[in-house]
Design a protein around this motif. Structure first.
Motif, mmCIF file in Angstrom:
data_model
loop_
_atom_site.group_PDB
_atom_site.id
_atom_site.type_symbol
_atom_site.label_atom_id
_atom_site.label_comp_id
_atom_site.label_asym_id
_atom_site.label_seq_id
_atom_site.Cartn_x
_atom_site.Cartn_y
_atom_site.Cartn_z
ATOM 1 N N THR A 189 23.106 30.585 7.422
ATOM 2 C CA THR A 189 23.919 31.768 7.124
ATOM 3 C C THR A 189 25.344 31.594 7.651
ATOM 4 O O THR A 189 25.614 30.745 8.499
ATOM 5 N N SER A 190 26.197 32.439 7.149
ATOM 6 C CA SER A 190 27.618 32.404 7.516
ATOM 7 C C SER A 190 27.809 32.790 8.987
ATOM 8 O O SER A 190 27.069 33.607 9.524
ATOM 9 N N LYS A 191 28.813 32.197 9.601
ATOM 10 C CA LYS A 191 29.108 32.530 11.000
ATOM 11 C C LYS A 191 29.738 33.911 11.094
ATOM 12 O O LYS A 191 29.561 34.628 12.055
ATOM 13 N N LYS A 192 30.499 34.249 10.068
ATOM 14 C CA LYS A 192 31.208 35.531 10.106
ATOM 15 C C LYS A 192 30.358 36.672 9.552
ATOM 16 O O LYS A 192 30.352 37.759 10.106
ATOM 17 N N PHE A 193 29.637 36.376 8.453
ATOM 18 C CA PHE A 193 28.803 37.414 7.841
ATOM 19 C C PHE A 193 27.348 37.004 8.035
ATOM 20 O O PHE A 193 26.785 36.271 7.216
ATOM 21 N N LEU A 194 26.776 37.456 9.114
ATOM 22 C CA LEU A 194 25.539 36.867 9.621
ATOM 23 C C LEU A 194 24.346 36.894 8.666
ATOM 24 O O LEU A 194 23.466 36.061 8.778
ATOM 25 N N VAL A 195 24.299 37.855 7.736
ATOM 26 C CA VAL A 195 23.144 37.876 6.820
ATOM 27 C C VAL A 195 23.377 37.050 5.558
ATOM 28 O O VAL A 195 22.439 36.755 4.825
ATOM 29 N N LYS A 196 24.614 36.653 5.305
ATOM 30 C CA LYS A 196 24.918 36.002 4.033
ATOM 31 C C LYS A 196 24.606 34.501 4.073
ATOM 32 O O LYS A 196 25.123 33.788 4.932
ATOM 33 N N GLU A 197 23.794 34.068 3.121
ATOM 34 C CA GLU A 197 23.464 32.640 3.065
ATOM 35 C C GLU A 197 24.623 31.871 2.440
ATOM 36 O O GLU A 197 25.087 32.188 1.347
ATOM 37 N N LEU A 198 25.019 30.840 3.158
ATOM 38 C CA LEU A 198 26.234 30.111 2.808
ATOM 39 C C LEU A 198 26.135 29.417 1.444
ATOM 40 O O LEU A 198 27.019 29.535 0.597
ATOM 41 N N GLU A 199 25.045 28.696 1.227
ATOM 42 C CA GLU A 199 24.905 27.925 -0.016
ATOM 43 C C GLU A 199 24.783 28.838 -1.231
ATOM 44 O O GLU A 199 25.032 28.422 -2.352
ATOM 45 N N MET A 200 24.377 30.076 -1.006
ATOM 46 C CA MET A 200 24.264 31.033 -2.119
ATOM 47 C C MET A 200 25.585 31.798 -2.277
ATOM 48 O O MET A 200 25.679 32.692 -3.125
ATOM 49 N N LEU A 201 26.568 31.450 -1.455
ATOM 50 C CA LEU A 201 27.814 32.234 -1.390
ATOM 51 C C LEU A 201 27.480 33.717 -1.242
ATOM 52 O O LEU A 201 28.085 34.584 -1.868
ATOM 53 N N GLY A 202 26.480 33.988 -0.408
ATOM 54 C CA GLY A 202 26.019 35.364 -0.202
ATOM 55 C C GLY A 202 24.919 35.714 -1.180
ATOM 56 O O GLY A 202 23.744 35.737 -0.827
ATOM 57 N N CYS A 203 25.294 35.939 -2.423
ATOM 58 C CA CYS A 203 24.302 36.264 -3.454
ATOM 59 C C CYS A 203 24.592 35.462 -4.723
ATOM 60 O O CYS A 203 25.753 35.233 -5.040
ATOM 61 N N THR A 204 23.536 35.079 -5.428
ATOM 62 C CA THR A 204 23.736 34.328 -6.673
ATOM 63 C C THR A 204 23.605 35.268 -7.877
ATOM 64 O O THR A 204 24.498 36.049 -8.148
#
Ligand SMILES: *Cc1c(COP(=O)(O)O)cnc(C)c1O
Length: 382
Positions: A244-259
């Motif tokens: 997950t992102s360091k800044k947006f803790l719930v957002k998965e990085l490889e998914m750019l948050g949501c696909t």
């Protein structure tokens, strides 16, 4: 304001292919929507339509049941975790981008899809191909994977990933994933199985095939409008793929948050019951394909790829069509033209040396109609 754009051409766009024709295009046959998905489109056609009850991440949405759907997909594929993507290519890129280091080698079969190469390039990786046995079977020999890996290791190259095209889009060959997966495992490399042409058409058991990752395509093989895909992974790789992102803790990085956030994932989901049922009838689909091959070989078509067929995509060499085209004033277009008169579409215009087709999901009656039509066209043209 005058933008100097003729906007009328965007009005009333139409497509009658699936309504009025029998479509033999292999990339489209298993992307036809069942009626229940067509109905669901009316409910969800607006942008971000699946996000009404989102609390921060697509894969956790309960209404509509995306979260449960992803768990059910994992069971369906016998994998541990699944995520929606925009397609098989995005799934492959995500794997490469997160488990490989810049410059690593990806070992892949020479029947691989162009999107595998493009994903490799975008992820700043190198590749080494495992050559197929060439004409006419283009079979991939698992032992060749072993040799290729050994050679790379001997020359000091760093291997990041083993990639296999489960069923390729050129010949419709079903590769021996289980054996190649076993080789990857014994050598200690992660194994990505590209199932764009298999998941959703035929049963695929990820654990049995020794897959660490499965890339699937919603619009190619899962009766979805798309663009939508699936990435299924084993727990072992959850940390690297799902970081997950360091800044947006719930957002998965490889998914750019949501696909896939709207209709694409929705139709993937509403078509799932249909897909679960249809893969049980895979043997019947193979029977239809073998019937097609047997009948068309009688009039001079030659099936390329491994025989007998183990998948619905068939590539034929068609010297007989080439011969007819020499005499016909329509040249190479005669075949397309004659098929069209008989309400059959999806065969590339103007090509006569080789062609690809699939009768996946057609009724036996329709398959017989296709066979009889082609026979009639050839016989009456000679
Ligand atoms: C069609 C195809 C793809 C591309 O699938 P998308 O979901 O459109 O990215 C990838 N690999 C193979 C083998 C294919 O046939």
């Amino acid at each position: 304001m005058n933008f100097n754009i003729n906007i009328d051409k965007y009005r009333n766009l139409k497509r009658s292919m699936e309504r009025e024709m029998i479509n033999l295009n292999p990339i489209q046959r298993a992307g036809v929507l069942p009626i229940e998905s067509k109905k669901a489109i009316y409910e969800f056609w607006d942008g971000y339509s699946v996000c009404d009850y989102c609390s921060g991440r697509l894969d956790k949405i309960e209404t509509p049941p995306i979260h449960e759907f992803l768990e059910d997909l994992s069971k369906f594929l016998n994998m541990d975790v699944s995520r929606p993507t925009h397609g098989a290519r995005e799934s492959k890129f995500i794997v490469m981008n997160s488990v490989c280091k810049e410059g690593d080698y990806v070992v892949l079969d020479s029947n691989a899809h162009y999107t595998s190469y493009v994903a490799i390039e975008r992820a700043k990786l190198n590749y080494q191909e495992v050559e197929s046995e060439g004409y006419p079977t283009f079979r991939i020999d698992p032992e060749k994977y072993k040799e290729t890996i050994d050679n790379l290791e001997d020359s000091g190259k760093n291997i990041g990933l083993i990639l296999l095209t489960h069923v390729d889009g050129n010949y419709g060959n079903l590769a021996d994933a289980e054996k190649i997966g076993k080789i990857a495992r014994e050598k200690g490399y992660p194994f990505l199985l590209n199932c764009a042409y298999s998941v959703g058409r035929m049963p695929v058991d990820g654990k049995k095939l020794n897959a660490d990752f499965i890339a699937a395509s919603g619009h190619k093989s899962m009766a979805a409008s798309g663009p939508a895909g699936i990435l299924s992974i084993n727990d072992e790789f959850a940390d690297s793929i799902l970081k997950t992102s360091k800044k947006f803790l719930v957002k998965e990085l490889e998914m750019l948050g949501c696909t896939s956030r709207g209709l694409p994932i929705l139709t993937l989901m509403t078509s799932f019951p249909h897909v679960v049922e249809r893969v049980k009838k895979w043997d019947e689909e193979v029977k239809k394909t073998r019937y097609l091959v047997k009948e068309l070989e009688e009039i001079g078509f030659i099936q390329l790829g491994v025989a007998p067929k183990e998948h619905d995509l068939v590539r034929f060499e068609t010297p007989i069509l080439d011969e007819i085209a020499q005499k016909d004033k329509r040249r190479g277009y005669f075949f397309y033209d004659e098929l069209k008169k008989r309400k059959i579409g999806g065969i590339k215009r103007g090509t006569t040396k080789e062609l690809k087709m699939s009768v996946y999901g057609l009724s036996w009656e329709q398959v017989e109609y296709v066979v009889d039509s082609i026979k009639e066209i050839v016989k009456s043209s000679l």
